[in-house]
Design a protein around this motif. Structure first.
Motif, short mmCIF file in Angstrom:
data_model
loop_
_atom_site.label_atom_id
_atom_site.label_comp_id
_atom_site.label_asym_id
_atom_site.label_seq_id
_atom_site.Cartn_x
_atom_site.Cartn_y
_atom_site.Cartn_z
N SER A 152 26.21 45.03 52.58
CA SER A 152 26.04 45.71 51.29
C SER A 152 27.05 46.84 51.14
CB SER A 152 24.61 46.23 51.15
OG SER A 152 24.29 47.13 52.19
N ASN A 153 27.44 47.47 52.25
CA ASN A 153 28.45 48.54 52.18
C ASN A 153 29.80 47.98 51.74
OD1 ASN A 153 26.72 50.61 52.93
ND2 ASN A 153 27.18 50.42 55.11
N TRP A 154 30.18 46.84 52.29
CA TRP A 154 31.44 46.20 51.90
C TRP A 154 31.41 45.82 50.42
CZ3 TRP A 154 32.65 41.03 50.45
CH2 TRP A 154 34.02 40.71 50.46
N LEU A 155 30.28 45.27 49.98
CA LEU A 155 30.15 44.91 48.58
C LEU A 155 30.19 46.14 47.69
CD1 LEU A 155 27.31 42.23 48.84
CD2 LEU A 155 29.68 41.80 48.17
N THR A 156 29.53 47.21 48.11
CA THR A 156 29.52 48.44 47.32
C THR A 156 30.93 48.96 47.11
OG1 THR A 156 27.30 49.04 48.08
CG2 THR A 156 28.68 50.82 47.23
N ASN A 157 31.75 48.94 48.14
CA ASN A 157 33.13 49.41 48.02
C ASN A 157 33.93 48.56 47.03
OD1 ASN A 157 32.76 51.48 49.87
ND2 ASN A 157 33.38 50.23 51.62
N ASN A 216 30.39 41.31 34.85
CA ASN A 216 30.41 41.93 36.17
C ASN A 216 29.57 43.20 36.23
OD1 ASN A 216 32.66 40.20 37.56
ND2 ASN A 216 33.44 40.71 35.54
N LEU A 217 29.48 43.91 35.12
CA LEU A 217 28.62 45.09 35.07
C LEU A 217 27.15 44.69 35.12
CD1 LEU A 217 30.51 47.21 32.37
CD2 LEU A 217 30.70 47.35 34.87
N HIS A 218 26.83 43.55 34.52
CA HIS A 218 25.46 43.02 34.62
C HIS A 218 25.10 42.75 36.08
CE1 HIS A 218 24.11 42.24 30.44
NE2 HIS A 218 25.40 42.14 30.17
N ILE A 219 26.04 42.21 36.83
CA ILE A 219 25.77 41.89 38.23
C ILE A 219 25.65 43.17 39.06
CG2 ILE A 219 26.65 40.73 40.29
CD1 ILE A 219 25.64 38.91 37.97
N ILE A 220 26.51 44.13 38.81
CA ILE A 220 26.44 45.40 39.54
C ILE A 220 25.09 46.07 39.28
CG2 ILE A 220 27.41 47.74 39.66
CD1 ILE A 220 30.18 46.41 39.18
N LEU A 221 24.61 46.00 38.05
CA LEU A 221 23.29 46.54 37.72
C LEU A 221 22.20 45.91 38.59
CD1 LEU A 221 21.74 47.08 34.22
CD2 LEU A 221 20.61 45.52 35.78
N ARG A 222 22.21 44.59 38.69
CA ARG A 222 21.20 43.89 39.48
C ARG A 222 21.34 44.19 40.97
NH1 ARG A 222 22.12 41.94 34.77
NH2 ARG A 222 20.78 40.45 33.68
N PRO A 233 25.18 39.31 44.04
CA PRO A 233 26.57 39.63 44.40
C PRO A 233 27.49 38.42 44.48
CG PRO A 233 25.06 40.89 45.77
CD PRO A 233 24.22 39.92 44.99
N SER A 234 26.91 37.24 44.74
CA SER A 234 27.72 36.03 44.85
C SER A 234 28.43 35.70 43.53
CB SER A 234 26.85 34.84 45.27
OG SER A 234 26.29 35.05 46.55
N TYR A 235 27.87 36.13 42.40
CA TYR A 235 28.52 35.86 41.12
C TYR A 235 29.85 36.61 41.01
CZ TYR A 235 24.23 33.70 39.29
OH TYR A 235 23.15 32.87 39.08
N ILE A 236 29.86 37.87 41.41
CA ILE A 236 31.12 38.62 41.35
C ILE A 236 32.10 38.07 42.38
CG2 ILE A 236 32.21 40.84 41.88
CD1 ILE A 236 30.04 42.24 40.39
N LEU A 237 31.63 37.80 43.58
CA LEU A 237 32.52 37.20 44.57
C LEU A 237 33.08 35.89 44.03
CD1 LEU A 237 30.57 37.85 47.91
CD2 LEU A 237 32.52 39.11 46.99
N GLY A 238 32.25 35.15 43.30
CA GLY A 238 32.71 33.92 42.68
C GLY A 238 33.85 34.16 41.71
N ASN A 239 33.75 35.21 40.88
CA ASN A 239 34.84 35.55 39.96
C ASN A 239 36.12 35.88 40.72
OD1 ASN A 239 33.57 35.22 37.49
ND2 ASN A 239 32.78 37.31 37.44
N LEU A 240 35.98 36.62 41.81
CA LEU A 240 37.16 37.03 42.58
C LEU A 240 37.82 35.82 43.25
CD1 LEU A 240 35.84 40.31 44.28
CD2 LEU A 240 36.85 40.00 42.01
N TYR A 241 37.01 34.97 43.87
CA TYR A 241 37.55 33.75 44.48
C TYR A 241 38.19 32.86 43.41
CZ TYR A 241 35.04 34.48 48.95
OH TYR A 241 34.59 34.96 50.15
N ALA A 242 37.51 32.73 42.26
CA ALA A 242 37.97 31.81 41.21
C ALA A 242 39.37 32.19 40.72
CB ALA A 242 36.99 31.81 40.04
N ALA A 243 39.57 33.46 40.43
CA ALA A 243 40.88 33.90 39.93
C ALA A 243 41.97 33.66 40.97
CB ALA A 243 40.82 35.38 39.55
#
Length: 498
Positions: free
Chosen positions: A162-167, A352-358, A413-423
Motif C-alpha cells: 500500500s505504501n508503494w501504491l500511495t506514492n 483515476n480519482l474515483h479509484i484513489i477515493l476508494r 488499485p488494480s484499475y489504476i495499475l491497469g491504466n498504467l500498464y495499458a498505456a
C-alpha cells in the motif's frame, strides 16, 4: 509423475472454481429473485470444498514432491510457483471463515442490488458490516505486509504494498489535477448532450454485438448478457461470459461497459494451449488483466481511429439522433472531461480519482475499522475533496459499486495499475507497429490482436506482472507513459497546451 499428479490435483480445484463462477454468473443474471438464500449456501459449500482441497495433506505432499523434479520447463516452474502461493495463502485461513465469507458475499450482493435500486444504505448496512468484519479477520489471518490492507492487496497484486501504491497515486493525483485545471481554461469544451437522448436498448445490444464479433469476441465460446454492474465470468477455456449495463438515456454506458468486459474476455480466450484450464489461465496480476479491459474501453474504444470506422454503423442504428451529427463532435462528446458521480461512467482522466477515493477509504475500513454507519459521510467528503462534487444520494455515492458487497477489498488499485500498464503496452505496440491505428480506421484489427496475443494473452500467469511488462516493453512499469498519453490526446480535443 509427481508433477503430473500435482497438475491433476490443481486442475480439479480449478474446476470447482469454475462451478463457483457459473453459480455467481447465474445469480447476477437470470436467477429467480427468491432463490438467493439457497444460492448463497450452494456457493458457500463450493468455496468450502475448494479450500479443503487446497489445504489438504495431499496438496502439501504433492508440493513437497515437486521439489525433487528435475528438468522443469518454464510452464512447470510457473505452475509450481502459483500452486505454492495458493497453498500458502489458503493454509493461513480456517475453512469456516472461507465459508462464512462466501455466504456473506452472496447474500450481500443481492442486498446491495436491492439497496442501490431503492437508495437505501440503511438496509445494506448490516450486510456490509458483517462483510467488513470478516474481511478484517481474513486480513489478520493472512498477515502479509506491514498493514492489514496490505494482506488483501497481496491477493490481487502479488508483491505490491500500500505504501508503494500511495506514492504512485499521490504523484498521479498531482498530474491529473494539473491537467484538469488546464482543461478548465478551454473555450471549446465538448458538448455531450447528444449522448443523453433516447437510444432503444434492443438497438444498442445489436450494435454492441456487431462490434464485439468484429473485434474478436468468439460467440461460439462466449456470450453477452445484461446486468446491473458489468462483469466477466471465465467458466472455462470454452465458456467466457460478459455482461454490460444498458441505459436508454445514456449511450456510452452499454457500449463502453461491453468493451471493458471484452478486454477481460479476449484475454481469457487466448491463453496458450498448454496452460488452458489450469491455475496459470489468468492474468499475470489483476492489474494486468485490467490493463486489457482499460485499453479496449479507453485507449481503443474512445479513440478517434476506432470511431472513424464504427461511427457510420452507429448512425445507421440511430439515424434519428445521429444522422446529421458530425463524427468529430461525437468523438469529442464521448471524451468530455468533467467530474462525475459514477465511476463506471467517468472519463479516463477523472476515473483515476474515483479509484484513489476508494483506495483511501478501503485503507480506513480495513486498517482503522472505520464505522460502517459513517461511511456515506466519508464517501461524500472524499468526493468533494477529489472531484469537487457531492452525491445527491447514496445510490450515486457509496452504493454505486458491487465490489464491497462481494467482499472484494484491495482490488480497486488494480484499475489504476491497469491504466498504467495499458498505456505502456499500447504505446510500445505503436512503436513496433506504427500502422495499427490506421488499420483500425479501416476495420482491420489483425495486427493489434496479434501483438496482444503474442505479448500478453498467451502467457497467462507464467510471468509475474513486473517481469511481463519488462519482457513486453523493455522496462519496468513507468507511469510517465500514461500521463504522456493523456496530455497528447486531450490537448488536441480541448485545444489547450497540456
Amino acid at each position: 509423475m509427481p508433477l503430473t499428479k500435482l497438475k491433476e490435483h490443481f486442475n480439479e480445484i480449478n474446476k470447482l472454481k469454475n462451478i463457483r463462477a457459473l453459480l455467481n454468473w447465474d445469480q447476477q443474471t437470470y436467477m429467480p429473485i427468491e432463490s438467493n438464500r439457497i444460492r448463497s449456501e450452494q456457493i458457500a459449500l463450493i468455496q468450502g470444498l475448494i479450500h479443503e482441497k487446497l489445504i489438504s495433506n495431499k496438496t502439501k505432499r504433492l508440493l513437497e514432491h515437486s521439489n525433487k523434479v528435475n528438468n522443469l520447463t518454464l510452464v512447470d516452474l510457473a505452475f509450481i510457483r502459483e500452486a505454492r502461493r495458493e497453498y500458502k495463502i489458503a493454509i493461513k485461513v480456517p475453512n469456516r471463515l472461507m465459508r462464512r465469507m462466501a455466504k456473506a458475499a452472496s447474500l450481500g450482493q443481492q442486498a446491495w442490488e436491492k439497496s442501490k435500486i431503492n437508495n437505501d444504505f440503511h438496509a445494506f448496512k448490516p450486510y456490509l458490516k458483517k462483510i467488513m468484519e470478516i474481511k478484517r479477520e481474513h486480513a489478520k489471518k493472512l498477515n502479509i505486509g506491514p498493514s492489514l490492507y496490505d494482506s488483501l492487496i497481496e491477493l490481487y497484486e502479488p508483491g505490491t504494498s500500500s505504501n508503494w501504491l500511495t506514492n504512485i497515486f499521490n504523484k498521479l493525483k498531482m498530474d491529473i489535477l494539473e491537467i484538469l485545471h488546464k482543461l478548465k481554461s478551454s473555450t471549446e469544451p465538448p458538448d455531450e448532450s447528444i449522448l443523453r437522448k433516447y437510444y432503444p436498448l434492443h438497438k444498442q445490444i445489436n450494435f454492441i454485438s456487431e462490434v464485439l464479433q468484429k473485434i474478436g469476441f468468439d460467440y461460439k465460446i462466449g456470450r453477452l448478457d445484461k446486468s446491473m454492474h458489468p462483469f466477466t465470468s471465465n467458466i472455462s477455456s470454452m465458456d467466457t461470459r460478459i455482461t454490460t449495463n444498458l441505459k436508454d438515456n445514456y449511450l456510452p454506458s452499454g457500449i463502453f461497459g461491453a468493451l471493458h468486459e471484452f478486454g477481460h474476455a479476449i484475454y481469457d480466450m487466448n491463453f496458450m494451449r498448454e496452460i488452458k484450464d489450469t491455475i496459470l489461465a489468468d492474468g499475470s496480476s489483476f492489474g494486468f488483466h485490467e490493463s486489457q479491459s482499460q485499453m479496449w474501453e479507453y485507449i481503443i474504444g474512445h479513440g478517434k481511429f476506432f470511431w472513424d470506422y464504427w461511427y457510420p454503423t452507429l448512425k445507421n442504428y440511430f439515424p434519428k439522433n445521429l444522422a446529421e451529427y458530425p463524427e468529430e463532435q461525437f468523438y469529442r462528446s464521448i471524451n468530455r472531461v468533467r467530474p462525475s458521480l459514477i465511476r463506471v461512467d467517468a472519463d479516463e482522466i477523472t476515473f483515476n480519482l474515483h479509484i484513489i477515493l476508494r483506495f483511501e477509504i478501503e485503507k480506513k475500513i480495513i486498517n482503522d475499522n472505520y464505522p460502517v454507519s459513517e461511511l456515506p459521510e466519508l464517501w461524500n467528503e472524499k468526493m468533494e475533496e477529489l472531484l469537487g462534487i457531492i452525491p445527491p444520494n447514496d445510490s450515486k455515492g457509496i452504493l454505486q459499486d458491487v465490489h464491497w458487497s462481494e467482499g472484494i477489498f484491495g482490488y480497486f488499485p488494480s484499475y489504476i495499475l491497469g491504466n498504467l500498464y495499458a498505456a505502456q503496452i499500447y504505446l510500445n505496440g505503436l512503436k513496433k507497429n506504427p500502422q495499427i491505428n490506421d488499420e483500425i480506421k479501416q476495420g482491420q484489427f489483425a495486427n493489434l490482436s496479434s501483438y496482444l496475443k503474442d505479448n500478453v494473452y498467451r502467457y497467462g500467469k507464467i510471468y509475474r506482472s513486473e517481469d511481463l511488462i519488462t519482457k513486453i516493453t523493455g522496462e519496468s512499469l513507468n507511469p510517465a507513459y500514461f500521463i504522456k498519453y493523456l496530455r497528447d490526446k486531450y490537448s488536441q480535443i480541448y485545444n489547450v497546451k497540456l
